[in-house]
Design a protein around this motif. Structure first.
Motif, PDB file in Angstrom:
ATOM      1  N   VAL A  88       1.028  -1.169  -0.142  1.00  0.00           N
ATOM      2  CA  VAL A  88       0.130  -0.170   0.082  1.00  0.00           C
ATOM      3  C   VAL A  88       1.036   1.128   0.280  1.00  0.00           C
ATOM      4  O   VAL A  88       0.349   2.680  -0.285  1.00  0.00           O
ATOM      5  N   SER A  89       1.975   1.107   1.053  1.00  0.00           N
ATOM      6  CA  SER A  89       2.615   2.389   0.650  1.00  0.00           C
ATOM      7  C   SER A  89       2.845   2.658  -0.832  1.00  0.00           C
ATOM      8  O   SER A  89       4.263   3.290  -0.647  1.00  0.00           O
ATOM      9  N   ASP A  90       3.596   1.710  -1.639  1.00  0.00           N
ATOM     10  CA  ASP A  90       3.977   1.505  -2.938  1.00  0.00           C
ATOM     11  C   ASP A  90       2.873   2.319  -3.460  1.00  0.00           C
ATOM     12  O   ASP A  90       3.639   3.568  -3.853  1.00  0.00           O
ATOM     13  N   ALA A  91       1.507   2.206  -3.191  1.00  0.00           N
ATOM     14  CA  ALA A  91       0.727   2.509  -4.589  1.00  0.00           C
ATOM     15  C   ALA A  91       0.998   4.073  -3.979  1.00  0.00           C
ATOM     16  O   ALA A  91       0.941   4.950  -4.637  1.00  0.00           O
ATOM     17  N   LYS A  92       1.141   4.242  -2.822  1.00  0.00           N
ATOM     18  CA  LYS A  92       0.818   5.694  -2.348  1.00  0.00           C
ATOM     19  C   LYS A  92       1.966   6.904  -2.618  1.00  0.00           C
ATOM     20  O   LYS A  92       1.949   7.869  -3.475  1.00  0.00           O
ATOM     21  N   ARG A  93       2.879   6.066  -2.710  1.00  0.00           N
ATOM     22  CA  ARG A  93       4.038   6.935  -2.979  1.00  0.00           C
ATOM     23  C   ARG A  93       3.722   7.030  -4.548  1.00  0.00           C
ATOM     24  O   ARG A  93       3.725   8.254  -4.805  1.00  0.00           O
ATOM     25  N   ASP A  94       3.716   6.164  -5.541  1.00  0.00           N
ATOM     26  CA  ASP A  94       3.733   6.248  -6.706  1.00  0.00           C
ATOM     27  C   ASP A  94       2.468   7.243  -7.192  1.00  0.00           C
ATOM     28  O   ASP A  94       1.610   8.486  -7.606  1.00  0.00           O
ATOM     29  N   PHE A  95       1.146   7.184  -6.321  1.00  0.00           N
ATOM     30  CA  PHE A  95       0.116   8.018  -6.782  1.00  0.00           C
ATOM     31  C   PHE A  95       0.601   9.960  -6.048  1.00  0.00           C
ATOM     32  O   PHE A  95      -0.202  10.974  -6.931  1.00  0.00           O
ATOM     33  N   TYR A  96       0.922   9.835  -5.322  1.00  0.00           N
ATOM     34  CA  TYR A  96       1.556  11.331  -4.450  1.00  0.00           C
ATOM     35  C   TYR A  96       3.177  12.415  -5.733  1.00  0.00           C
ATOM     36  O   TYR A  96       2.789  13.416  -5.562  1.00  0.00           O
TER      37      TYR A  96
END
Length: 248
Positions: free
Chosen positions: A9-17
């Motif tokens: 999930v942290s990977d996804a959030k990093r990519d999102f932002y």
């Protein structure tokens, strides 16, 4: 064999932002966070298979629950970031969503229900998508799929046909069974979605009233300040100049 580590999930959030760098309005942040986590967890689930009905559910959820977002131009950037966070694109999601929804154009509810018959025989278009779902050994049901299914029904049914809660439950029990899936979760997700739409509509009205009241207060303060400035200007205009004797 692919030994790449499973994205978190942290990977996804990093990519999102990385794709959307502006702050997200606090009122809508929960919608975005929940969609991001849900899309990510499904994307890494070995039993999950993307399909256009799921895409329609994601697009519909985003568009409906982000209504009224300001600045409005940011919504495209946010949706783009959501899709990019799971290594997809907004064009992929919106393209599939629009295509499957267009497939029910001109259909009545009975016509749509007919698309769910004899799915073991396969088919093309919407029937083909439904047949693929029905014939999967391990179909991974998800809330967005349920919302996508409801969106298709909503497009074909009259408003009156969706008013009665028991009728809606019976309809999705029938459709779920024809798709060979457990209907209990589908029915609960549809009920919750409909309830949340009503609550969101009510919340929007409250927000509109608050914004209108805030605008009115700002206008009143502005008028009061203008009136005060005008009074001061008039006072200065009639006051005797320095060194000029007064009438007394």
């Amino acid at each position: 064999m692919n030994n790449a580590p499973v994205r978190t999930v942290s990977d996804a959030k990093r990519d999102f932002y990385a794709h959307h760098t502006r702050p997200i309005n606090s009122i809508y942040r929960r919608v975005v966070d929940e969609l991001m986590v849900e899309m990510h967890l499904l994307s890494v689930n070995v039993d999950f298979a993307y399909d256009p009905i799921y895409a329609l559910g994601i697009v519909t959820t985003f568009d409906r629950f982000m209504t009224g977002y300001l600045p409005e131009n940011d919504t495209s950037s946010i949706f783009n970031a959501l899709c990019r966070s799971i290594n997809s694109t907004p064009e992929h999601y919106r393209g599939d969503a629009e295509a499957v929804k267009a497939g029910v154009n001109g259909m009545s509810l009975d016509d749509l229900k007919g698309q769910f018959d004899n799915l073991g025989e396969g088919g093309e278009g919407l029937r083909g998508i439904l047949a693929k779902v029905a014939n999967q050994d391990k179909f991974k049901y998800s809330r967005p799929f349920g919302i996508g299914l409801y969106t298709l029904v909503e497009a074909a049914a009259s408003a009156d046909a969706l008013k009665d809660k028991e009728s809606v439950e019976a309809l999705f029990k029938e459709l779920g069974e024809k798709l060979n899936m457990s209907t209990e979760k589908l029915q609960k997700d549809i009920e919750l979605y409909r309830s949340n739409l009503e609550k969101f509509a009510q919340a929007q009205e409250v927000m509109k009233d608050m914004l209108a009241a805030d605008r009115k207060k700002r206008e009143e303060r502005k008028k009061a300040a203008e009136a005060e400035a005008e009074t001061i200007t008039e006072t200065v205009a009639v006051a005797p100049e320095a060194g000029e004797p007064s009438d007394s």
